[in-house]
Each structure stands twice: as structure tokens, then as C-alpha cells.
Design a protein around this motif. Structure first.
Motif, PDB file in Angstrom:
ATOM      1  N   ASP A 268      40.497  32.021  37.643  1.00 34.94           N
ATOM      2  CA  ASP A 268      40.249  33.256  37.157  1.00 34.94           C
ATOM      3  C   ASP A 268      40.489  34.444  37.469  1.00 34.94           C
ATOM      4  OD1 ASP A 268      40.181  34.746  35.310  1.00 34.94           O
ATOM      5  OD2 ASP A 268      37.137  35.310  36.110  1.00 34.94           O
ATOM      6  N   PHE A 269      42.706  34.890  37.206  1.00 30.15           N
ATOM      7  CA  PHE A 269      42.718  36.420  37.487  1.00 30.15           C
ATOM      8  C   PHE A 269      42.416  37.465  37.085  1.00 30.15           C
ATOM      9  CE2 PHE A 269      46.967  32.791  36.747  1.00 30.15           C
ATOM     10  CZ  PHE A 269      46.840  32.626  38.118  1.00 30.15           C
ATOM     11  N   ASN A 270      41.145  37.497  35.780  1.00 33.74           N
ATOM     12  CA  ASN A 270      40.701  38.627  35.849  1.00 33.74           C
ATOM     13  C   ASN A 270      39.799  38.826  36.349  1.00 33.74           C
ATOM     14  OD1 ASN A 270      43.260  39.533  33.537  1.00 33.74           O
ATOM     15  ND2 ASN A 270      42.097  37.393  33.001  1.00 33.74           N
ATOM     16  N   GLY A 271      38.870  37.950  37.417  1.00 36.36           N
ATOM     17  CA  GLY A 271      37.551  37.864  37.994  1.00 36.36           C
ATOM     18  C   GLY A 271      37.699  38.584  39.329  1.00 36.36           C
ATOM     19  N   ALA A 272      36.578  38.020  40.445  1.00 35.19           N
ATOM     20  CA  ALA A 272      36.561  39.179  41.736  1.00 35.19           C
ATOM     21  C   ALA A 272      37.777  39.590  41.938  1.00 35.19           C
ATOM     22  CB  ALA A 272      35.110  38.023  41.902  1.00 35.19           C
ATOM     23  N   ARG A 273      39.373  38.395  42.065  1.00 33.07           N
ATOM     24  CA  ARG A 273      39.877  38.421  42.423  1.00 33.07           C
ATOM     25  C   ARG A 273      41.432  38.509  42.105  1.00 33.07           C
ATOM     26  NH1 ARG A 273      41.808  33.960  45.055  1.00 33.07           N
ATOM     27  NH2 ARG A 273      40.286  31.752  45.173  1.00 33.07           N
ATOM     28  N   GLN A 274      42.414  38.521  42.400  1.00 32.21           N
ATOM     29  CA  GLN A 274      43.620  38.725  41.065  1.00 32.21           C
ATOM     30  C   GLN A 274      44.293  37.427  42.222  1.00 32.21           C
ATOM     31  OE1 GLN A 274      46.798  41.088  41.048  1.00 32.21           O
ATOM     32  NE2 GLN A 274      46.599  41.619  38.828  1.00 32.21           N
TER      33      GLN A 274
ATOM     34  N   ARG B  48      45.218  41.096  33.016  1.00 31.32           N
ATOM     35  CA  ARG B  48      44.339  42.597  33.161  1.00 31.32           C
ATOM     36  C   ARG B  48      45.219  43.237  34.019  1.00 31.32           C
ATOM     37  NH1 ARG B  48      38.664  41.885  32.527  1.00 31.32           N
ATOM     38  NH2 ARG B  48      37.426  40.945  30.614  1.00 31.32           N
ATOM     39  N   GLY B  49      45.569  43.039  34.800  1.00 34.77           N
ATOM     40  CA  GLY B  49      45.991  44.013  35.867  1.00 34.77           C
ATOM     41  C   GLY B  49      45.198  43.666  37.343  1.00 34.77           C
ATOM     42  N   ASN B  50      45.777  44.417  38.251  1.00 35.07           N
ATOM     43  CA  ASN B  50      44.742  44.344  39.637  1.00 35.07           C
ATOM     44  C   ASN B  50      43.906  45.738  39.515  1.00 35.07           C
ATOM     45  OD1 ASN B  50      44.223  45.010  41.748  1.00 35.07           O
ATOM     46  ND2 ASN B  50      45.035  43.416  42.402  1.00 35.07           N
ATOM     47  N   ARG B  51      42.542  45.188  39.928  1.00 38.76           N
ATOM     48  CA  ARG B  51      41.266  46.409  40.375  1.00 38.76           C
ATOM     49  C   ARG B  51      41.697  47.652  40.733  1.00 38.76           C
ATOM     50  NH1 ARG B  51      36.328  47.677  41.804  1.00 38.76           N
ATOM     51  NH2 ARG B  51      35.365  45.497  40.748  1.00 38.76           N
TER      52      ARG B  51
ATOM     53  N   ALA C 178      51.643  46.390  50.955  1.00 39.79           N
ATOM     54  CA  ALA C 178      50.994  46.664  49.829  1.00 39.79           C
ATOM     55  C   ALA C 178      49.526  46.749  49.369  1.00 39.79           C
ATOM     56  CB  ALA C 178      51.643  45.484  49.523  1.00 39.79           C
ATOM     57  N   PRO C 179      49.242  47.254  48.850  1.00 42.57           N
ATOM     58  CA  PRO C 179      47.572  47.690  48.517  1.00 42.57           C
ATOM     59  C   PRO C 179      47.437  46.476  47.767  1.00 42.57           C
ATOM     60  CG  PRO C 179      48.853  49.023  47.401  1.00 42.57           C
ATOM     61  CD  PRO C 179      50.099  48.603  47.753  1.00 42.57           C
ATOM     62  N   ALA C 180      48.169  45.578  46.923  1.00 41.02           N
ATOM     63  CA  ALA C 180      47.282  44.506  46.261  1.00 41.02           C
ATOM     64  C   ALA C 180      48.714  43.659  46.299  1.00 41.02           C
ATOM     65  CB  ALA C 180      47.192  45.297  44.893  1.00 41.02           C
ATOM     66  N   PRO C 181      48.525  42.425  45.467  1.00 42.27           N
ATOM     67  CA  PRO C 181      49.353  41.568  44.886  1.00 42.27           C
ATOM     68  C   PRO C 181      50.611  42.323  44.596  1.00 42.27           C
ATOM     69  CG  PRO C 181      47.796  40.644  44.670  1.00 42.27           C
ATOM     70  CD  PRO C 181      47.219  42.116  45.035  1.00 42.27           C
ATOM     71  N   ASP C 182      52.023  41.771  45.458  1.00 40.91           N
ATOM     72  CA  ASP C 182      53.375  42.591  44.505  1.00 40.91           C
ATOM     73  C   ASP C 182      53.826  41.881  43.485  1.00 40.91           C
ATOM     74  OD1 ASP C 182      54.080  41.208  47.195  1.00 40.91           O
ATOM     75  OD2 ASP C 182      54.308  43.235  47.993  1.00 40.91           O
ATOM     76  N   ILE C 183      54.027  40.376  43.795  1.00 41.11           N
ATOM     77  CA  ILE C 183      54.940  39.599  43.386  1.00 41.11           C
ATOM     78  C   ILE C 183      54.039  38.747  42.271  1.00 41.11           C
ATOM     79  CG2 ILE C 183      56.409  37.132  43.372  1.00 41.11           C
ATOM     80  CD1 ILE C 183      58.332  40.032  43.449  1.00 41.11           C
ATOM     81  N   GLN C 184      53.943  38.477  40.748  1.00 40.98           N
ATOM     82  CA  GLN C 184      53.742  38.087  39.649  1.00 40.98           C
ATOM     83  C   GLN C 184      54.810  36.361  39.974  1.00 40.98           C
ATOM     84  OE1 GLN C 184      52.226  39.552  36.070  1.00 40.98           O
ATOM     85  NE2 GLN C 184      51.267  37.583  35.656  1.00 40.98           N
ATOM     86  N   TRP C 185      54.049  35.287  39.485  1.00 41.58           N
ATOM     87  CA  TRP C 185      54.949  33.955  39.309  1.00 41.58           C
ATOM     88  C   TRP C 185      54.418  33.427  38.038  1.00 41.58           C
ATOM     89  CZ3 TRP C 185      54.095  34.999  43.905  1.00 41.58           C
ATOM     90  CH2 TRP C 185      54.902  35.289  44.983  1.00 41.58           C
ATOM     91  N   HIS C 186      55.710  33.513  37.455  1.00 35.26           N
ATOM     92  CA  HIS C 186      55.067  32.282  35.643  1.00 35.26           C
ATOM     93  C   HIS C 186      55.907  31.353  36.047  1.00 35.26           C
ATOM     94  CE1 HIS C 186      54.644  37.181  34.118  1.00 35.26           C
ATOM     95  NE2 HIS C 186      53.579  36.581  33.710  1.00 35.26           N
TER      96      HIS C 186
END
Length: 528
Positions: free
Chosen positions: A169-175, A94-97, A347-355
Motif C-alpha cells: 500500500d503505497f498510500n498507507g503508513a509509508r511510501q 497520492r505522493g508522500n506525506r 533526501a527527505p523522502a524517496p527520490d526515485i519512483q519505478w514503473h
């Protein structure tokens, strides 16, 4: 029927959601889609999505990118019902809060995280059940993977060996953290937005689905959108909308249709001989996309997915198993695991995503690499570079001119550089070293110039374009926070093009959420 309460243009992630919800609410809806129904084996079988499918994919290309050393980028986009949810890797993120709270701070009232969470939950049928963060009875099925490759689990373990946290759970309390992705699948099959929202209404008197059409323009009378003209072959038809039109053609085609209708940057429209209805410079501007670098390693471990005789035979047997039981390795989304982490200060939230992909991936899978191996994507989640979408011609059947302007802002390559370095550290951890990997693109990681040159020679999109019809509080913005077009009546936009800033993650789930919200906004207006 030539007149409906609402005409929806585009049956993709947002369009299927808005059309389905409006029809369920009792409105008569005409859904116009350029492609087909996308019900075939190549769409419904998850492991076949990597096979190029021109019937379901526009396969757009960019203009040459200065930031990529003049290379032309690849821009796959879904064509047909389900849109890109019919050809994507099915990763449910979903993205980050912070993303949504930031939208609200930019003036998009009603779009903070606490505002949008109920719509994510409304859309979702998570096989883990209902919870504070998840829905349990929505139309969009979200499932755990049961046949992930051993290397995907090893990737998660490799990250934890670097003291990076596990996240289930990347869409839960924390990403933040690393784990196995949940996917938009039901009982081992791809569950696209059209399967979720449109298929259950097949036969409904409220929903008329017209496929294989090319929208030519919006019909406008005295500042109001009153219908849509489209073509089928050489024949042209107009369908009228009593209540309004919802434009959900995607980040590239939505601004294209607006511009063909005289809504867009005035000078650009004049250059193409199009009469200006509304001079709106923001239409087709602010294009944002996740620039992505794929590191790749070769291995001799046959547990991995490989382009070998034995590997091909294994996948053929897996296809037979999948057709019989909907089980096995053909349920793979390929991007089976991943993670989110912060690599830059402040950075206010994670700035890199890995697949993580348990196969060697080159050129978006279009170039086959012999043998076994694995790949690791690293993408910049909140790029600063901005690009444009413009008309290539006045012919609606021509693709638009796409210029993401990748890596134009030096902050993006600085972030990506650190992401690639962490990719290498993860691959160097014992859990992945057990596969005896050999780097296919070795580079001196301590040499910024050498690393940057490799990135510019190999980086490209990870398929998340947004922003070309941005939402905002000002008249200069394309749509208001109720997704209504500013300057004309009776038009809403419901796709990723409305995002004022790109979300920190995959864009399919947010696009469906946007469709859910748009249906509610339209119903509110029409029910007055």
C-alpha cells in the motif's frame, strides 16, 4: 441557459471533481470541455490505452530540450471528459506525506498531509474497504489488479532479493518499497474522473455539460470574472457566471487561457498584442515535471506482452474475454508494478519512483518493438529544473509553447543516474534473470559521462507536469491557499497547475483531491 452559478472550464481530473461536487451541492454548473465524452471502447478498456487516440489526446510536443541533447519531447495530455484520467496508466498514487507538509511550510496553510488526507479518503472507493488511510464509499473506484503479469510479480521479488522492502500500500503508513500498484478501475474497466463525478449526474438540472468547445477567454468586468467566451466551430458564445469561474484546463492550458485573457507576464502578453489585465509573471512559470528514463530488456519468454503474431493473437483473445467478462489481461495498466526508494543522501523522502512494464517500451509506445521483453521506468520525483508554458500565438486553438527545461539542473541527472543504476541491479536479480533478459541499451554503469549521454539521448517525461499557476502566500503567487486567483475576483483554479512543488508520485489522485477541495472553497464563498 446562458447564466449559471459557476462555470467550470475543463472536465479533466480536477474539473470533473469540482463540477460534480458543486452540482451535487445544489449549484447550477456549466462544464465546458474541448473534447468529447470519452465513453468508447478505447477509453474504457484498460489495455487499449496504449493505442494512440488523437480524439482523447492533445499529443503536445515540447520545444527542443538542451538537456536532452536538443530533442523534442512528447507531452500527451487528456482531451475530453476525464482529461488525462481517460488516457493514463490508472496508477493510484497520492505522493508522500512530506510533499504536503512541505507545501504547508512554504506558506500554503491548510495543505499539510493531515489536512489533505480527508479529501483523498472522501474521493476514494477502495475495494479493500475503509481504513485510516482509505475511503470506502467515494465516487473514485480504486482496485487491486487481479491479472498482473508474472514478470510484474517477479519484479517485486527481484527488489526484495536486494533487501528492498515489499509494500502492498503505497498510500498507507509509508511510501517506501516495491509492490503491485492499485489502479483507478471498477469491475475491470477504467474509472476516470468523469465516470466518477459527472456520469452519475447525467440528466441533472444542475449540470450542463458542453463538449467540443474552445474557450477563447475569460470575461472580465471591473476586476471581476463574470463569464467565459467560447467557440463552437465558427460561432462564438458567452456564458455568464453569477458566482464565479473555476479554471481546470490543466498545467498547459490553464495558463494559456489566463494569458489569452490578459493575465500573465506583461512583456510576453505585449509581444502577442494582448491587452494586460493583470501583470503576473508567475502565470506559466515554475513548470515542473518528472523526468524519466526507461531501461528495456528483450526476452524470449512468451508470458510477457509482445509484439509478435502469437502475442497479438493472445491480446485479441483477451479483448474478447474482456468484452464478455471484464476480466483477463486486457485489464492491464501496463505499468503494473513499481516502487519508491531513496538513492541520494539527505533526501527527505524517496527520490526515485519505478514503473515496471511487462513489455518493451520505446518512444512512449509510439514505436513498436518486435518480440517480447520488459521495461523499467525510473523517474526523478522532486526535480530542481524549472520550465515555462507560453503562448505560441493568440489563436486559442493553437497549442501552447511548452518548455520543461529538462535536466537543466545538474542535481536532476545525478539523481536519475543513480536511479538507472538501481534499475539495472533489480533487473540483475535472480527473479528477473529467470526471464533471460538481454539489455537493449547496454552502457558502462561505472562511467558517469557515458551513462549521462545515454540518459540525455533517451529520457523524457512520465506525464506529470505541474506548477504553472502555483499556490502560495504572497501576492506574486498565482492563487492563494483557497485556490482563488490573486488580483481579480471570482476565479478559482483547480488542477495540477496550482502545486507549488511537484508531488512525489503520479499526479492524477492529487488533482482529484484538489478538485474536491476547490468545490468546498467555492461553496463556502457562494453560501455566505
Amino acid at each position: 441557459m446562458g447564466e449559471f452559478d459557476v462555470v467550470v472550464i475543463g472536465g479533466g481530473s480536477g474539473g470533473s471533481a469540482v463540477a460534480g461536487r458543486l452540482a451535487q451541492s445544489g449549484k447550477t454548473v456549466c462544464l465546458l470541455e474541448a473534447g468529447g465524452r470519452n465513453t468508447g471502447l478505447r477509453v474504457t478498456t484498460p489495455g487499449l490505452f496504449a493505442v494512440p487516440n488523437p480524439k482523447a489526446n492533445y499529443m503536445y510536443e515540447t520545444v527542443p530540450q538542451k538537456g536532452l541533447n536538443g530533442r523534442v519531447g512528447y507531452q500527451p495530455r487528456g482531451k475530453g471528459l476525464g482529461g488525462s484520467s481517460a488516457i493514463n496508466a490508472m496508477v493510484y498514487i497520492r505522493g508522500n506525506r512530506w510533499d504536503y507538509d512541505n507545501w504547508a511550510s512554504l506558506g500554503c496553510e491548510g495543505w499539510a498531509y493531515d489536512d489533505v488526507l480527508p479529501y483523498f479518503r472522501k474521493a476514494e472507493h477502495n475495494t479493500r474497504g475503509q481504513s485510516e488511510y482509505h475511503g470506502g464509499d467515494g465516487p473514485l473506484w480504486v482496485s487491486d489488479q487481479h491479472y498482473a503479469n508474472p514478470a510484474s510479480h517477479a519484479f517485486v521479488e527481484a527488489a526484495t532479493q536486494l533487501q528492498l522492502p515489499r509494500n502492498d500500500d503505497f498510500n498507507g503508513a509509508r511510501q517506501e518499497g516495491f509492490g503491485i500498484f492499485q489502479v483507478t478501475q471498477k469491475d475491470g474497466e477504467r474509472w476516470s474522473s468523469s465516470r466518477a463525478y459527472i456520469d452519475p449526474l447525467r440528466g441533472s438540472k444542475n449540470l450542463d455539460v458542453r463538449i467540443g468547445v474552445t474557450v477563447q477567454k475569460l470575461e472580465i468586468d471591473d476586476g471581476r470574472i463574470i463569464g467565459v467566451t467560447y467557440s463552437v466551430g465558427k460561432r462564438s458564445r458567452t456564458v455568464k457566471a453569477r458566482g464565479g469561474v473555476v479554471l481546470s484546463a490543466g498545467t498547459f492550458n490553464t495558463p494559456q487561457i489566463l494569458m489569452l485573457s490578459g493575465i500573465g507576464p506583461g512583456e510576453h502578453l505585449r509581444d502577442h498584442g494582448i491587452e494586460i489585465v493583470a501583470d503576473k509573471p508567475a502565470v506559466g512559470s515554475d513548470l515542473q515535471d518528472h523526468i524519466d528514463y526507461v531501461s528495456s530488456w528483450r526476452s524470449e519468454d512468451a508470458q510477457l506482452i509482445g509484439s509478435t503474431f502469437a502475442g497479438t493473437l493472445r491480446m485479441a483473445k483477451a479483448l474478447i474475454e474482456h468484452r464478455r467478462k471484464r476480466t483477463g489481461i486486457m485489464t492491464t495498466p501496463y505499468a503494473e508494478a513499481g516502487g519508491f526508494w531513496t538513492v541520494m543522501p539527505d533526501a527527505p523522502a524517496p527520490d526515485i519512483q519505478w514503473h515496471f512494464v511487462p513489455a518493451m517500451l520505446e518512444d512512449h509506445g509510439r514505436t513498436k518493438v518486435k518480440g517480447y521483453g520488459f521495461s523499467l521506468h525510473a523517474c526523478v520525483l522532486r526535480p530542481e529544473s524549472r520550465g515555462t508554458v507560453r503562448l505560441a500565438s493568440r489563436d486559442a486553438s493553437d497549442g501552447p509553447r511548452i518548455d520543461p527545461n529538462f535536466l537543466a539542473d545538474d542535481r536532476d541527472i545525478a539523481t536519475l543516474r543513480e536511479g538507472v543504476r538501481l534499475s539495472q541491479r533489480i533487473a540483475g536479480s535472480p527473479a528477473l534473470q529467470a526471464f533471460d533478459p538481454r539489455d537493449r541499451h547496454p552502457v558502462d554503469l561505472d562511467d558517469n559521462a557515458q551513462l549521462d549521454e545515454m540518459i540525455r539521448n533517451r529520457a523524457d517525461t512520465v506525464y506529470h507536469p505541474v506548477g504553472t499557476c502555483r499556490m502560495g502566500p504572497d501576492e506574486s503567487d498565482v492563487v492563494d491557499p483557497q485556490l482563488k486567483l490573486r488580483g481579480l475576483e471570482n476565479l478559482w483554479i483547480a488542477d495540477a497547475s496550482i502545486m507549488p512543488r511537484i508531488v512525489s508520485g503520479n499526479t492524477n489522485a492529487p488533482s482529484i483531491m484538489i478538485g474536491e477541495r476547490c468545490a468546498e472553497f467555492v461553496n463556502t464563498v457562494l453560501d455566505r
